[in-house]
Scaffold this active site. Structure first.
Site, PDB file in Angstrom:
ATOM      1  N   GLY A  46      18.764  61.757  75.997  1.00 24.90           N
ATOM      2  CA  GLY A  46      18.162  63.050  76.282  1.00 24.90           C
ATOM      3  C   GLY A  46      19.142  64.166  75.958  1.00 24.90           C
ATOM      4  O   GLY A  46      20.353  63.960  75.988  1.00 24.90           O
ATOM      5  N   GLN A  51      22.652  72.581  76.473  1.00 24.98           N
ATOM      6  CA  GLN A  51      23.804  71.755  76.098  1.00 24.98           C
ATOM      7  C   GLN A  51      24.286  72.077  74.679  1.00 24.98           C
ATOM      8  O   GLN A  51      25.411  71.735  74.325  1.00 24.98           O
ATOM      9  CB  GLN A  51      23.459  70.264  76.187  1.00 24.98           C
ATOM     10  CG  GLN A  51      23.203  69.788  77.607  1.00 24.98           C
ATOM     11  CD  GLN A  51      22.897  68.305  77.626  1.00 24.98           C
ATOM     12  OE1 GLN A  51      21.762  67.901  77.458  1.00 24.98           O
ATOM     13  NE2 GLN A  51      23.914  67.487  77.819  1.00 24.98           N
ATOM     14  N   CYS A  93      26.074  61.829  80.939  1.00 21.08           N
ATOM     15  CA  CYS A  93      25.580  63.062  80.324  1.00 21.08           C
ATOM     16  C   CYS A  93      26.420  63.348  79.092  1.00 21.08           C
ATOM     17  O   CYS A  93      27.638  63.197  79.131  1.00 21.08           O
ATOM     18  CB  CYS A  93      25.710  64.207  81.331  1.00 21.08           C
ATOM     19  SG  CYS A  93      25.167  65.795  80.694  1.00 21.08           S
ATOM     20  N   LEU A  94      25.760  63.758  78.020  1.00 20.12           N
ATOM     21  CA  LEU A  94      26.500  64.078  76.794  1.00 20.12           C
ATOM     22  C   LEU A  94      27.446  65.255  77.010  1.00 20.12           C
ATOM     23  O   LEU A  94      28.386  65.439  76.245  1.00 20.12           O
ATOM     24  CB  LEU A  94      25.527  64.374  75.645  1.00 20.12           C
ATOM     25  CG  LEU A  94      24.665  63.193  75.187  1.00 20.12           C
ATOM     26  CD1 LEU A  94      23.699  63.630  74.097  1.00 20.12           C
ATOM     27  CD2 LEU A  94      25.541  62.043  74.700  1.00 20.12           C
ATOM     28  N   HIS A 135      16.930  64.681  85.048  1.00 13.56           N
ATOM     29  CA  HIS A 135      18.291  65.043  84.626  1.00 13.56           C
ATOM     30  C   HIS A 135      18.230  66.205  83.623  1.00 13.56           C
ATOM     31  O   HIS A 135      18.962  67.190  83.760  1.00 13.56           O
ATOM     32  CB  HIS A 135      18.951  63.798  84.000  1.00 13.56           C
ATOM     33  CG  HIS A 135      20.308  64.033  83.427  1.00 13.56           C
ATOM     34  ND1 HIS A 135      21.437  63.425  83.914  1.00 13.56           N
ATOM     35  CD2 HIS A 135      20.724  64.802  82.379  1.00 13.56           C
ATOM     36  CE1 HIS A 135      22.486  63.824  83.197  1.00 13.56           C
ATOM     37  NE2 HIS A 135      22.077  64.645  82.260  1.00 13.56           N
ATOM     38  N   GLU A 136      17.340  66.101  82.636  1.00 11.45           N
ATOM     39  CA  GLU A 136      17.273  67.134  81.591  1.00 11.45           C
ATOM     40  C   GLU A 136      16.679  68.438  82.123  1.00 11.45           C
ATOM     41  O   GLU A 136      17.115  69.524  81.744  1.00 11.45           O
ATOM     42  CB  GLU A 136      16.474  66.632  80.384  1.00 11.45           C
ATOM     43  CG  GLU A 136      17.028  65.366  79.710  1.00 11.45           C
ATOM     44  CD  GLU A 136      18.492  65.469  79.294  1.00 11.45           C
ATOM     45  OE1 GLU A 136      18.981  66.580  79.050  1.00 11.45           O
ATOM     46  OE2 GLU A 136      19.160  64.415  79.243  1.00 11.45           O
ATOM     47  N   HIS A 139      19.228  70.511  83.744  1.00 10.41           N
ATOM     48  CA  HIS A 139      20.044  71.296  82.806  1.00 10.41           C
ATOM     49  C   HIS A 139      19.437  72.678  82.569  1.00 10.41           C
ATOM     50  O   HIS A 139      20.155  73.659  82.396  1.00 10.41           O
ATOM     51  CB  HIS A 139      20.147  70.580  81.450  1.00 10.41           C
ATOM     52  CG  HIS A 139      21.235  69.548  81.375  1.00 10.41           C
ATOM     53  ND1 HIS A 139      22.568  69.832  81.584  1.00 10.41           N
ATOM     54  CD2 HIS A 139      21.183  68.220  81.083  1.00 10.41           C
ATOM     55  CE1 HIS A 139      23.290  68.725  81.420  1.00 10.41           C
ATOM     56  NE2 HIS A 139      22.474  67.725  81.126  1.00 10.41           N
TER      57      HIS A 139
HETATM   58 NI    NI Z   1      22.948  65.759  80.699  1.00  8.11          NI
END
Ligand code: NI
Length: 174
Positions: A46, A51, A93-94, A135-136, A139
Site C-alpha cells: 500500500g 508518502q 510502512c514504506l 493503515h493507508e 496516512h
Molecule cells: Ni504506511
C-alpha cells in the site's frame, strides 16, 4: 510514470491532514500510475499520496505480492463508515523502512470512496485488506502506524529509529 521518492518518518510532511481530491483529471491519473509503480518497486502492499509528498486523499494498494497476479486498487476520498471487531497484527510502512510493530485494527470495515473517475463505491474489507486500508487511510490524516502502538513499544521503536539514523542505517528525508 515515474518512481517517486518516498518520505521517511519523522518527515513533517507525513503529518499533514490531506485535502479531498476534486479533479479526476489526467494529472491525477499520472500520479496514480506513478504511485502504483512506486509501490511495486519498493515493494509494498500500500502507498498513500502524502508518502510521496502529495497532501491529497488518495491511496493505492495491492494485498497480493505475487508479481504474476498484480491487481492494484485505487481509493480516493475514503471514509470508513463501519468498523467491527479488533485484531492485533504486525505492520510495517514504506515510510518507516525496516521497522515493524503490533497494531490493533478493526477486523472488518466498510469504506465509501471514489475511484479514479470519481464514481462512488462502497466496499467491505476483511483481515489483511482491512488492515492495509486502515493503515493507508491513517496516512491521509497524518497518522503513522507507530502512533497506534502501545506507548512503551512506541518509545522503544522511536529510540531504535534514532539510533539507526545516527548510524546511517536509516535515511531521513527531512
Ligand atoms: Ni504506511
Amino acid at each position: 510514470m515515474a518512481i517517486l521518492p518516498i518520505l521517511h518518518y519523522p518527515d513533517p510532511r507525513l503529518r499533514r491532514a490531506c485535502v479531498a481530491v476534486e479533479r479526476f483529471d489526467g494529472r491525477l491519473h499520472e500520479l496514480i500510475e506513478s504511485m502504483v509503480e512506486t509501490m511495486y518497486e519498493a515493494p509494498g502492499v500500500g502507498l498513500a499520496a502524502p508518502q510521496v509528498g502529495e497532501a491529497i486523499r488518495l491511496l493505492v494498494y495491492d494485498p497480493n505480492p505475487d508479481p504474476e497476479a498484480r491487481a492494484a486498487r485505487v481509493v480516493i476520498n475514503p471514509e470508513i463508515v463501519l468498523r467491527e471487531g479488533s485484531v492485533v497484527g504486525e505492520e510495517g510502512c514504506l515510510s518507516v523502512p525496516q521497522f515493524y510493530g503490533d497494531v490493533a485494527r478493526a477486523e472488518r470495515i466498510v469504506v465509501r470512496f471514489q475511484d479514479r473517475d470519481g464514481t462512488v463505491h462502497e466496499e467491505e474489507y476483511l483481515d489483511l485488506t482491512a488492515r492495509i486500508l486502515q493503515h493507508e487511510i491513517d496516512h491521509l490524516d497524518g497518522v503513522v502506524f507507530i502512533d497506534r502502538m502501545s506507548a512503551l513499544k512506541r518509545d522503544i521503536l522511536k529510540r531504535k529509529i534514532r539510533k539507526a539514523a545516527k548510524a546511517g542505517d536509516y535515511t531521513l528525508t527531512a
